[in-house]
Design a protein around this motif. Structure first.
Motif, PDB file in Angstrom:
ATOM      1  N   GLU A  44      -5.569   0.374  -5.518  1.00 43.82           N
ATOM      2  CA  GLU A  44      -6.882   1.006  -5.612  1.00 43.82           C
ATOM      3  C   GLU A  44      -7.466   1.230  -4.219  1.00 43.82           C
ATOM      4  O   GLU A  44      -8.001   2.278  -3.911  1.00 43.82           O
ATOM      5  CB  GLU A  44      -7.837   0.137  -6.414  1.00 43.82           C
ATOM      6  N   GLU A  45      -7.358   0.185  -3.381  1.00 44.45           N
ATOM      7  CA  GLU A  45      -7.901   0.303  -2.023  1.00 44.45           C
ATOM      8  C   GLU A  45      -7.222   1.445  -1.275  1.00 44.45           C
ATOM      9  O   GLU A  45      -7.850   2.237  -0.602  1.00 44.45           O
ATOM     10  CB  GLU A  45      -7.686  -1.005  -1.259  1.00 44.45           C
ATOM     11  N   GLU A  46      -5.900   1.486  -1.437  1.00 41.93           N
ATOM     12  CA  GLU A  46      -5.122   2.522  -0.749  1.00 41.93           C
ATOM     13  C   GLU A  46      -5.569   3.910  -1.195  1.00 41.93           C
ATOM     14  O   GLU A  46      -5.766   4.812  -0.395  1.00 41.93           O
ATOM     15  CB  GLU A  46      -3.639   2.318  -1.068  1.00 41.93           C
ATOM     16  N   LEU A  47      -5.752   4.049  -2.506  1.00 40.62           N
ATOM     17  CA  LEU A  47      -6.167   5.359  -3.020  1.00 40.62           C
ATOM     18  C   LEU A  47      -7.551   5.724  -2.502  1.00 40.62           C
ATOM     19  O   LEU A  47      -7.805   6.837  -2.078  1.00 40.62           O
ATOM     20  CB  LEU A  47      -6.177   5.345  -4.551  1.00 40.62           C
ATOM     21  N   ARG A  48      -8.433   4.729  -2.538  1.00 35.08           N
ATOM     22  CA  ARG A  48      -9.807   5.002  -2.097  1.00 35.08           C
ATOM     23  C   ARG A  48      -9.826   5.473  -0.642  1.00 35.08           C
ATOM     24  O   ARG A  48     -10.597   6.323  -0.255  1.00 35.08           O
ATOM     25  CB  ARG A  48     -10.657   3.735  -2.252  1.00 35.08           C
TER      26      ARG A  48
END
Ligand code: SF4
Length: 201
Positions: A44-48
């Motif tokens: 999720e962090e990576e996508l954000r």
């Protein structure tokens, strides 16, 4: 009769089996009071960190203005300044347009570098008509803008805008490469403001 294999022994008694199962459940319960963190949270962090929101117009216009391919159309002396602009000192490849196309079907930009005579006008118009849509025209030099020093001549077209639509005008006889680069940047700013609703108009 219920039978379960436990380490080292078999259980044949129902009550003992129930108790044994209960102990197992209680042990699991005791170790399951905290929420197990999602191992994919890093995703999720990576996508954000990598998602950009934009509009279709902005994306298409960015792609178009960053990779314009000029068609060969250099009928007179302004061509030498255009050639200079394409060479290493000024280097129009910095703006994504170093690929000059001999085929109008692979081009979406016409830089009209030179005097246009009426005798050549039908061929230039045909080249423009064969270019891919959407397409743009930069009128480079006084001759392209208005006929230049040949204005009034029976043989010279008094501006390319008599035969094809022109997007950007660059004055000068001839304009220096810096002026052509300024014209190209002006055209790119113009393309950046296009809307998909304009397509087909
Ligand atoms: S503007 Fe000047 S340099 Fe350019 S084509 Fe005309 S006469 Fe030649």
């Amino acid at each position: 009769m219920a039978v379960e294999k436990l380490p080292g022994r078999y259980i044949y008694d129902d009550k003992e089996l129930d108790r044994s199962e209960g102990e197992g459940i209680e042990a699991l319960k005791a170790h399951s009071q905290e929420v197990i963190p999602d191992p994919d949270k890093w995703l999720e962090e990576e996508l954000r960190a990598n998602i950009l929101l934009t509009t279709v117009n902005a994306l298409l216009n960015w792609a178009r203005r960053s990779s314009m391919w000029p068609v060969l159309c250099f009928p007179a002396c302004c061509a030498f300044e255009l050639i200079c602009t394409a060479a290493s000192r000024f280097d129009i490849s910095r703006f994504g347009m170093e690929i000059m196309r001999a085929s109008p079907r692979q081009a979406d930009l016409m830089i009209t570098a030179g005097t246009l005579t009426w005798k050549m006008a039908p061929q230039v118009k045909r080249i423009y008509d064969q270019m891919a849509e959407p397409k743009w025209v930069i009128a480079m030099g006084a001759c392209a803008v208005s006929g230049g020093i040949f204005t009034g001549s029976y043989a010279v077209v008094p501006g390319y805008n008599r035969i094809i639509p022109v997007d950007v005008y660059i004055p000068g006889c001839p304009p220096r490469p810096e002026a052509l680069l300024h014209g190209i940047r002006t055209l790119q700013r113009k393309i950046a403001k296009r809307s998909l609703l304009q397509e087909g108009k």
